[in-house]
Design a protein around this motif. Sequence first.
Motif, PDB file in Angstrom:
ATOM      1  N   LYS A 198      -7.756   4.090   2.978  1.00 24.17           N
ATOM      2  CA  LYS A 198      -6.759   2.949   3.218  1.00 24.17           C
ATOM      3  C   LYS A 198      -5.431   4.212   3.476  1.00 24.17           C
ATOM      4  O   LYS A 198      -4.901   5.001   2.801  1.00 24.17           O
ATOM      5  N   THR A 199      -4.626   3.505   4.293  1.00 24.82           N
ATOM      6  CA  THR A 199      -2.663   3.967   4.954  1.00 24.82           C
ATOM      7  C   THR A 199      -1.688   3.185   4.040  1.00 24.82           C
ATOM      8  O   THR A 199      -1.487   2.251   4.158  1.00 24.82           O
ATOM      9  N   ASN A 257       0.241  12.949   5.125  1.00 20.23           N
ATOM     10  CA  ASN A 257      -0.468  12.709   6.633  1.00 20.23           C
ATOM     11  C   ASN A 257       0.708  12.657   7.952  1.00 20.23           C
ATOM     12  O   ASN A 257       0.510  13.192   8.856  1.00 20.23           O
ATOM     13  N   ARG A 258       1.734  11.908   7.914  1.00 20.51           N
ATOM     14  CA  ARG A 258       2.429  11.695   8.691  1.00 20.51           C
ATOM     15  C   ARG A 258       3.921  11.558   8.276  1.00 20.51           C
ATOM     16  O   ARG A 258       4.654  10.439   7.326  1.00 20.51           O
ATOM     17  N   ILE A 263       1.941   7.620   4.946  1.00 16.78           N
ATOM     18  CA  ILE A 263       2.508   8.444   5.461  1.00 16.78           C
ATOM     19  C   ILE A 263       3.809   7.761   4.733  1.00 16.78           C
ATOM     20  O   ILE A 263       4.786   6.759   4.299  1.00 16.78           O
ATOM     21  N   PHE A 274      -0.475   0.465   9.086  1.00 17.97           N
ATOM     22  CA  PHE A 274      -0.584   0.802   7.438  1.00 17.97           C
ATOM     23  C   PHE A 274      -1.142  -0.454   7.097  1.00 17.97           C
ATOM     24  O   PHE A 274      -1.531  -1.531   7.339  1.00 17.97           O
ATOM     25  N   ASP A 275      -2.009  -0.024   5.693  1.00 15.66           N
ATOM     26  CA  ASP A 275      -2.253  -1.192   5.503  1.00 15.66           C
ATOM     27  C   ASP A 275      -1.550  -1.741   4.246  1.00 15.66           C
ATOM     28  O   ASP A 275      -1.445  -2.656   3.930  1.00 15.66           O
ATOM     29  N   GLN A 297      -1.763  10.969  -2.531  1.00 13.88           N
ATOM     30  CA  GLN A 297      -3.399  11.077  -1.318  1.00 13.88           C
ATOM     31  C   GLN A 297      -4.369  11.974  -2.653  1.00 13.88           C
ATOM     32  O   GLN A 297      -5.785  11.872  -1.972  1.00 13.88           O
ATOM     33  N   LEU A 314       1.753   3.427   3.146  1.00 15.27           N
ATOM     34  CA  LEU A 314       3.189   3.711   4.066  1.00 15.27           C
ATOM     35  C   LEU A 314       4.645   3.404   3.044  1.00 15.27           C
ATOM     36  O   LEU A 314       4.319   2.719   2.273  1.00 15.27           O
ATOM     37  N   ALA A 329      -5.884   8.305   0.031  1.00  7.72           N
ATOM     38  CA  ALA A 329      -5.551   7.367   0.699  1.00  7.72           C
ATOM     39  C   ALA A 329      -4.290   8.734   1.450  1.00  7.72           C
ATOM     40  O   ALA A 329      -4.683   9.663   1.698  1.00  7.72           O
ATOM     41  N   THR A 330      -4.623   7.755   2.957  1.00  8.65           N
ATOM     42  CA  THR A 330      -3.903   8.533   4.205  1.00  8.65           C
ATOM     43  C   THR A 330      -2.676   8.263   3.909  1.00  8.65           C
ATOM     44  O   THR A 330      -1.878   6.896   3.854  1.00  8.65           O
TER      45      THR A 330
END
Length: 738
Positions: free
Chosen positions: A473-474, A522-523, A504, A534-535, A497, A476, A501-502
């Motif tokens: 999942k992403t 990642n960003r 941000i 994002f999730d 991470q 934020l 997870a990804t």
Amino acid sequence: MGMGDTTLRAAIEDALRQARALLEKADLAGARRLYEGVLAMAPDNVEALHLLGLVYLRLGDAARAEPLIARSMKLGLRQSWNFANHAAALVGVGRHREALMAIDEALRIDPTDAAVHAGRGDALLALERFDEALAAYDRSLAHAPGHAATWSRRGAALRALSRPADALISLERALQIDPNDPTTLTERGHALRELRRLDEALQSYRLAMVVSGKTPALLFACGVVLSELGQAAQALAVLDEGLMLSPDDAQLLYASCVALDLLHDHDELLRRCDRLLAANRDHEAAWVGRGNALLGLDRHHEAAQSYGEALQRAPNHVDALRNRAAALRTLGHLQDALEDYDRALAIMGSDAALSYNRAVALQQLGRFDEALASHAATAQAYTETAQGLYTQAVALQQLGEHEAALARYSLACERNPHHGAARRSEAYCRLLLGDFDSGWKQHEHRWQATDVTLRRRHADRPLWLGIEPVAGKTVLLHAEQGYGDTLQFCRYAQLIQAKGATVIVEAPAVLANLLGSLRGVNRIVTETDPTPAFDLQCPLLSLPLAFCTTLDTIPADTPYLQADLARREGWASRMDAVARPGRLKVGLAWSGNPRHNNDENRSLPFTALAPLLALDATFVSLQPQVRQRDADALAASGVVGFGEALADFADTAALIEALDVVISVDTSVAHLAGAVGRPVWILLPRAPDWRWLLEREDSPWYPTARLWRQTRPGDWSPVIERVKQALVEQAATRGYPA
């Protein structure tokens, strides 16, 4: 009598009969038309005159009712109910003493007439003879206990006598008889508000609006209660509705100013206060509101002038005195500020907030023993309010009595569950004491404060607090408070991470370049960039809760941030160009954000650093902004400053990496130095921020930090002397002169 007269009389009798029937059915419009028709045929018909007046009275138009009823009585109607109706009309047009005379006539005719006694109560209520009004209503109800309006007005009299609990009983009786009377529902709201049952008061006002529609008066009442509930944004929306209906209503306009003040919308607050003052230059509360707006806009001199205008009109206005003192303190007029606090305390007798702020002024004047005594007075001040208890708790922390402070914070939250500052401070106090388990959980209550809620981002998206799996999942992570908090808590990114997870990170633009070096991200996006998909989301300061952080599990692997190589090399060259060879290179940050709620305790004037500057070292200013009070002394000090060349935090990080040690108050520079793994000596007030804990010289958050604590509130001199000696020792260790 001719045939025509007979026909006319029959027509009049028929019209009067129909009108009476309509009046009994409460068809006031129909009855009015028929009575007006009768009077067109027979202008002196006493029944039509009187009952048309009664119709107007029931329609709320006493001005048209009174002359009609008066004329009917001159023409011969002299029953007790005639006098009662005339008295009601006279009350409606504000002729209350004449109304009492009419009532006396009615009571001579019939001493048991319930309506007449009720009318007497209404006249006495309007004349503010509340005890007599209550007695009149009681006499009326003794004869007619089922009359809802009399119970309602009896409630109003009791409320005027400062007996809201008794008033509520009377109003509930009225609503049992007539559940949908808007006047009674409104009066019930007033009584509930006085009993501080604010949610119920709001509901009562809203029920009144269901019946009568959105009137300016009801919108005003709802707006005031919403402000008192801490729901300032909703309050402002409601009050603005009222202003749409009545744009020049001073009561609504001022209530909207109160909401704007709570929302810290200083520009709009200033505009609306100026509108009030354009209509009435003697509106002292508007002058105070204007001062508050200017204070929030850092226009301190103008703010002091506005408070002065309020005090010219109301010399004992405590808020004007206390707020002018705050402006004067910022301007450096400390003795004048102290005099305002003393004046306010002379008026109030005892007040926790005033005693606390007086203590801060004494600290700034260097009168430290007196400051401690004033903090003690704060802790002992009699108070029942949540705000007063909150202020006492803050003072107790200055005295080092943290368990007692916790008890006050808790009681403040009981008194007012919407007091966000008390809830946050209780959490911070628990964290300060090392109780991370309770502290992190309680810290989530910060969202109940209006000022924090307004800044909350992404609240409509799923919140992650460590429960759900995040693999694939992403997530934020987003900044929510100051730069220092972002620098401290961004370290958790790599832990998320590591769960798959990804990640941000959304942060202020001035941090974006530096955060690009953060492991586990990642960003990086700024708060003005379009938000990527994002999730799940999590505010940075909720991450310790999500990871069940304890003192032993703080992720403290530093450095976790660093400037890029080119910047580091560039700032190292700049330092080589200005530094004295073979001398310590020392970074200095002596004040933080002036808007911080503890700024006066945590920041110090530049001149307080004079003992350090006497040492043989190269000193470098790391201040992002220099206050006016410090500008001249800094310019004359020989401290190196790079000004606008420090474009963002990445530049400041690169400069810090070129220094031997950073000496900083509790501000973002301290966090930055700790995050990049450089030695940082942090100067702490007597009551430190929660993250520095108590009675220790190190920090579990930053292994390279060394903590220097005040022993008395506001007394920096001993701290600076100890730091000076440590610098001498540091120089000697390196073989440098000092």
